[in-house]
Structures are given as structure tokens and as C-alpha cells.
Design an enzyme around this catalytic site. Structure first.
Site, PDB file in Angstrom:
ATOM      1  N   ALA A 128       6.850  16.281   0.191  1.00 25.46           N
ATOM      2  CA  ALA A 128       6.961  17.389  -0.746  1.00 25.46           C
ATOM      3  C   ALA A 128       6.852  16.855  -2.170  1.00 25.46           C
ATOM      4  O   ALA A 128       7.342  15.774  -2.481  1.00 25.46           O
ATOM      5  CB  ALA A 128       8.290  18.122  -0.561  1.00 25.46           C
ATOM      6  N   ILE A 134       3.473  -4.311   8.650  1.00 19.62           N
ATOM      7  CA  ILE A 134       4.664  -3.788   7.975  1.00 19.62           C
ATOM      8  C   ILE A 134       4.520  -2.278   7.837  1.00 19.62           C
ATOM      9  O   ILE A 134       3.573  -1.785   7.230  1.00 19.62           O
ATOM     10  CB  ILE A 134       4.840  -4.424   6.583  1.00 19.62           C
ATOM     11  N   ILE A 179       7.819  10.954  -5.039  1.00 19.81           N
ATOM     12  CA  ILE A 179       6.426  10.764  -5.443  1.00 19.81           C
ATOM     13  C   ILE A 179       6.290  10.940  -6.950  1.00 19.81           C
ATOM     14  O   ILE A 179       5.496  10.251  -7.600  1.00 19.81           O
ATOM     15  CB  ILE A 179       5.509  11.720  -4.661  1.00 19.81           C
ATOM     16  N   LEU A 193       9.677   2.678  -4.433  1.00 21.66           N
ATOM     17  CA  LEU A 193      10.985   2.324  -3.891  1.00 21.66           C
ATOM     18  C   LEU A 193      11.450   0.952  -4.329  1.00 21.66           C
ATOM     19  O   LEU A 193      12.641   0.658  -4.277  1.00 21.66           O
ATOM     20  CB  LEU A 193      10.950   2.401  -2.369  1.00 21.66           C
ATOM     21  N   LYS A 253       3.459  24.632  -2.224  1.00 20.54           N
ATOM     22  CA  LYS A 253       4.908  24.644  -2.394  1.00 20.54           C
ATOM     23  C   LYS A 253       5.251  25.378  -3.695  1.00 20.54           C
ATOM     24  O   LYS A 253       4.819  24.975  -4.770  1.00 20.54           O
ATOM     25  CB  LYS A 253       5.460  23.215  -2.447  1.00 20.54           C
ATOM     26  N   SER A 289      -0.161  -5.059   4.574  1.00 23.72           N
ATOM     27  CA  SER A 289      -0.205  -5.574   5.932  1.00 23.72           C
ATOM     28  C   SER A 289       0.033  -4.449   6.918  1.00 23.72           C
ATOM     29  O   SER A 289       0.983  -3.669   6.777  1.00 23.72           O
ATOM     30  CB  SER A 289       0.868  -6.651   6.129  1.00 23.72           C
ATOM     31  N   GLY A 320       0.831  -1.199   0.000  1.00 25.03           N
ATOM     32  CA  GLY A 320       0.000   0.000   0.000  1.00 25.03           C
ATOM     33  C   GLY A 320       0.859   1.239   0.000  1.00 25.03           C
ATOM     34  O   GLY A 320       1.683   1.439  -0.878  1.00 25.03           O
ATOM     35  N   VAL A 358       7.942   9.178   4.470  1.00 21.85           N
ATOM     36  CA  VAL A 358       8.529  10.460   4.844  1.00 21.85           C
ATOM     37  C   VAL A 358       8.413  11.482   3.712  1.00 21.85           C
ATOM     38  O   VAL A 358       8.672  12.656   3.917  1.00 21.85           O
ATOM     39  CB  VAL A 358      10.012  10.303   5.245  1.00 21.85           C
TER      40      VAL A 358
END
Length: 519
Positions: A62, A54, A359, A346, A90, A51, A25, A59
Site C-alpha cells: 500500500a 536472500i 515505500i 529498511l 487506494k 542475491s 534489490g 510485504v
């Protein structure tokens, strides 16, 4: 863990793909689910496995302006999303102490000033900067000056030629709240969330494709296409399919981060701040209800305890939690798409969030998947093109990040001394040499994320030695001075009429617990 499946083999290779199973997720998983379920209006089944046991990295708070494209495609209302995620505006990133201690500049979004004939404003500015006859470069871009003055306005595209038409913006938001918001959107469109921890991946014996995953309670979940959003574990792309990882730590020394929220400051600033430290850099991201902070650092040069001390001693207010550690290896997978698995987020690679690209790389991975989505079976040409574009994008972003470290006057610690004098990729060397010769910049293709304005602001801000375009010398100093003064005055007038960032948030998208209206 991977095993061979007991299944009789792959389904009919000419059968259409129907079931998309998302592993993980968080921001990556729910961004994938939200957009695919919005655009693929019939014929597909979407499942997402995550899950609660996990944790997620979470973090990244931005973004860059392209996030607005994603939100529009996903049918997201801007102000509703901002209220739900404690978001702020921003306008860019302020870099403090990067060139040298005491110096700062802003990498702002949007346009820089106005061109004179075909000459860009930075060329004119460079000529007069040699004579000390200009202000800081931030005064010649509307986003930069607005950020400096803590003011915000939406772009006015109906007034061409005005700096107000050149405003560009992104968001700061709570990444966990953004994922939760997208989850609600996704489930309302029929995405099935499956709670469970994956303990085994089973492969098809005939072709090595992922057939199904097995959960800790024994349930099995299959799929035609799997999207691996399992984070740095790379549960499918790495552990099950064995796709290797290209490590870039020879150029990017930072391999750890500590993240901690703190109480808000009196003034709500519309920009991310990146402050160079002795062995890395610290981020500051203002939200409506708190400030997100983190220290990205090299574990070879500073201990975790020392890094935590630096971070906690440089907060605007009281820390609201203990620093949360994140370990990472800068680099990318050799392939982001292998067999019937596409890695997004990631699981496909990690680049430190210096320019808020985490992102964005999720977003482009999803859009690339949509553009090359398989119809019947998996075409090798589609997979190869996906991987080629992903590879180009990661290397492009990598070079831009490396430039911040390479172009600097700092060598006051072993960390900075190494970075200033290190060898860099040939692709970046060529770009720096060309820009240094006459401040000229050429985009290599539409796939490049950072355009001329970004490179100009960063390389000028970091202090790259350069000469101006010789064509500027066709103009008299009086002509150049008058043109630059006009840009500066018009931008100052426009910014002066904008509301403060706090007032803008309070009027348009105030969250129930908004704490930044003191300006």
C-alpha cells in the site's frame, strides 16, 4: 564482515563521483536505481548487487499519494504500471475497532469539504456533533465517501470548487512485481545488475570509507558512493560502518508481523483496511489477483502460533500460502548517511506500515539524496543536512503512528491498556493538547508528511476529546447546519456518479489475470 582494504587509500577527494553501487534489490534498491538512472542522464555508472539466495521483505503493498510524484519523475506510465503490478486504486485507510470495538472511520486522502471563511469543516462539524445533528464525518470528504461506496474516479482539476477536483489517490500493488517492473526500466537505461551474495566489506585504511564489497565467488565490486538497500541487516551502514540504532519500542510495542495472501472477495474495495486486534492490528490490501493480509503484533503479548491463528481465521477467502514471518525493531539509525554510504529503506529504519509509509520513506530518501548529491568528494554540511531531514521525517511519522495507539478508548487487554496510558514524546503531547483545546492544528514545516486533513481525520476518528474553535459561535446553528448539509449533498451527488472500483480497473488498467470484476 568488514576488513581494511589493501587499496592505497581514497581516490582524489576532488575527483567527481562516477560510480554508484547499490547494495540490495527489492523495492528500495530498484526504486533507487530506476530514479537515479532516469535523472542522471550522463557521467555516472550504476550497479546493483542482489542475491536470489536472500529473500526480500516485500510485504509493503500500500502506498500514499506521493508515490505518483516518484512515478512521474521516473517516467512511469500509470496504467502500464498498474497492469504490470496487479494494482488497484487506494483512496485511504479504513480503521476498524481502533477507537473501540464496533467503531470505524476512514483516513482519506485529499481535501475535507469546503471552508467557510477561514473556518475548516471539522470545526463546524464538531459544533453540530455535540448536538447529534450531523452524519458520520466520512460523509464530508469526497475520498472517504467514495471509499465507503466502493467507487473511484480520477481528479478533475478543470472543475475548481467541485469535490471532483479534490480527489486524491495512491495505489495498492504487488511489491515484488513493482520491483521487477522497475528492474526492467533500470536495466533498459544501463543499470548493471550483479547477481551475488556479499560476504565481506572492505574499508579504505586512511578514512574508513567503504572501498569495495567481496562476493561469495570472490568477485570484488567497488564504488565511489554506496547506497545500502540491504534491508534490516544494514550490511554497510550497520555491520561495516557501525552506525547504531535508536529503538522506539517503548511507544511502539509491535515487533513482529505475519503476512499471507488470500483469494479475492466479491467486491473490490478502493482502500486499505486496518483492523485492531487484541495484541496488534491486521491489514487487508486488495489487489486485482488476490488480497494481501498481515497481522502486526507484540511478541511479548501473543505467541507466533496464536497470531497465525488469528490471521488465518480472519481472511476473506482461502489462504494462498503459509504465513510468512517478519521480525523487526521499531526505530531508526542514528545516521542514514555515514562516510560514503547512504542507507535507504529498511536499512535506515523501520516503522510499522500502519499508515503505509514504508515505500514513501524509500522515496523521500532517494529524493533527498538527489537534492544533496555530492559532486566532488563528500561535503560534511550536505551529509549533516541529509541526516537532519531524515531524523525529522522519521520522528514526524513516528508521532503520527503513536497517536493511533494513544488516543483510544480501548484498554481491554494489557497491550491496549499500556498504550492508552503510556507516556509519549513531548512533541506529540504538545500537538494533542493544542488540538484538544479547540481542534486547531498547525503544520510545523514543509517537511511534515501528514498535513492537517490527516491529523483531523485520525484524531476525530480515534475519539480525542476536543472543543470546536470559538469563532464558530459567531455563526448561527442554522447557518452551520445549512453549510454542512450542502457539503454532504454535493459530495454524495459526485460520488453517486462515479464508476465502481472494479469497473474502473476493468476499463483502464486490467491485468491479464484480473479477478475483481464481479462488482
Amino acid at each position: 564482515m568488514k576488513t581494511q582494504s589493501n587499496a592505497t587509500g581514497a581516490a582524489n577527494p576532488n575527483a567527481p563521483l562516477k560510480t554508484i553501487t547499490i547494495i540490495g534489490g527489492g523495492t528500495a534498491g530498484w526504486m533507487t536505481a530506476a530514479l537515479l538512472s532516469k535523472l542522471f542522464i550522463s557521467g555516472y555508472e550504476f550497479r546493483l548487487i542482489e542475491s536470489e539466495e536472500i529473500g526480500i521483505i516485500g510485504v509493503g503493498e500500500a502506498t500514499i499519494p506521493a508515490i505518483r510524484t516518484y512515478n512521474a519523475l521516473a517516467g512511469i506510465d500509470q496504467y502500464e504500471m498498474m497492469r504490470a503490478t496487479q494494482a488497484t486504486i487506494k483512496l485511504g485507510i479504513q480503521f476498524v475497532d481502533w477507537r473501540e470495538p464496533g467503531h470505524s472511520y476512514i483516513h482519506g486522502f485529499g481535501k475535507i469539504g469546503q471552508d467557510l471563511m477561514w473556518l475548516h469543516p471539522h470545526q463546524l462539524w464538531l459544533k453540530m456533533a455535540e448536538k447529534g445533528a450531523v452524519k458520520h464525518f466520512d460523509h464530508y470528504a469526497v475520498n472517504c465517501l467514495a471509499a465507503r461506496m466502493n467507487r473511484v474516479a480520477m481528479p478533475e482539476h478543470g472543475t475548481p470548487g467541485s469535490p471532483l477536483a479534490d480527489i486524491d489517490y495512491a495505489y495498492h500493488f504487488d511489491a515484488s512485481l513493482y520491483a521487477a517492473y522497475l528492474r526492467r526500466q533500470s536495466e533498459a537505461r544501463g543499470v548493471t545488475r550483479i547477481e551475488g551474495r556479499i560476504v565481506e566489506t572492505r574499508l579504505r585504511p586512511d578514512n574508513g570509507f567503504v572501498d569495495r564489497v567481496v562476493l561469495a565467488d570472490g568477485r570484488e565490486v567497488d564504488g565511489d558512493l554506496f547506497v545500502d538497500c540491504s534491508g534490516m541487516r544494514g550490511l554497510l551502514i550497520g555491520q561495516a560502518l557501525g552506525v547504531g540504532y535508536e529503538n522506539w519500542s517503548q511507544w511502539l510495542l509491535c515487533d513482529r508481523a505475519l503476512a499471507v495472501p488470500c483469494e479475492n472477495a466479491p467486491e473490490l474495495t478502493p482502500y486499505t483496511r486496518s483492523t485492531a486486534r487484541e495484541f496488534g492490528w491486521q491489514w487487508r490490501i486488495p489487489l486485482q489477483h488476490r488480497i494481501g493480509n498481515g497481522y502486526v503484533y507484540s511478541s511479548a503479548h501473543v505467541s507466533d502460533d496464536e497470531a497465525a491463528s488469528v490471521l488465518l481465521n480472519n481472511l476473506d477467502g482461502k489462504a494462498l500460502a503459509d504465513p510468512r514471518p517478519v521480525r523487526f525493531a521499531p526505530g531508526k539509525r542514528h545516521k542514514a548517511w555515514e562516510k560514503n554510504v547512504v542507507a535507504i529503506g529498511l536499512s535506515s529504519g523501520f516503522l510499522e506500515p500502519l499508515e503505509s509509509t514504508s515505500i514513501h520513506l524509500i522515496q523521500t530518501g532517494i529524493l533527498r539524496l538527489i537534492a544533496l548529491f555530492p559532486g566532488r568528494g563528500f561535503n560534511a554540511a550536505d551529509v549533516a543536512e541529509y541526516n537532519r531531514q531524515t531524523d525529522f521525517e522519521y520522528r514526524d511519522v513516528r508521532d503520527f503512528i503513536i497517536a493511533h495507539y494513544k488516543v483510544t478508548n480501548r484498554e481491554d487487554t494489557p497491550f491496549w491498556a499500556y498504550l492508552k496510558h503510556m507516556d509519549i514524546p513531548d512533541s506529540l503531547t504538545e500537538r494533542l493538547e493544542l488540538f484538544g483545546s479547540s481542534a486547531r492544528f498547525f503544520v510545523h514545516g514543509k517537511a511534515e508528511l501528514f498535513r492537517e486533513e490527516s491529523w483531523v481525520q485520525v484524531l476525530l476518528g480515534q475519539g480525542l476529546a476536543m472543543r470546536h474553535d470559538p469563532m464558530v459561535d459567531m455563526l448561527t446553528e442554522a447557518q452551520v447546519t445549512a453549510f454542512l448539509r450542502d457539503i454532504e449533498e454535493v459530495i454524495a451527488d459526485c460520488v453517486g456518479a462515479m464508476p465502481t472500483h472494479a469497473d474502473f480497473i476493468a476499463r483502464n488498467c486490467r491485468a491479464p489475470s484480473f479477478a475483481g470484476a464481479s462488482a
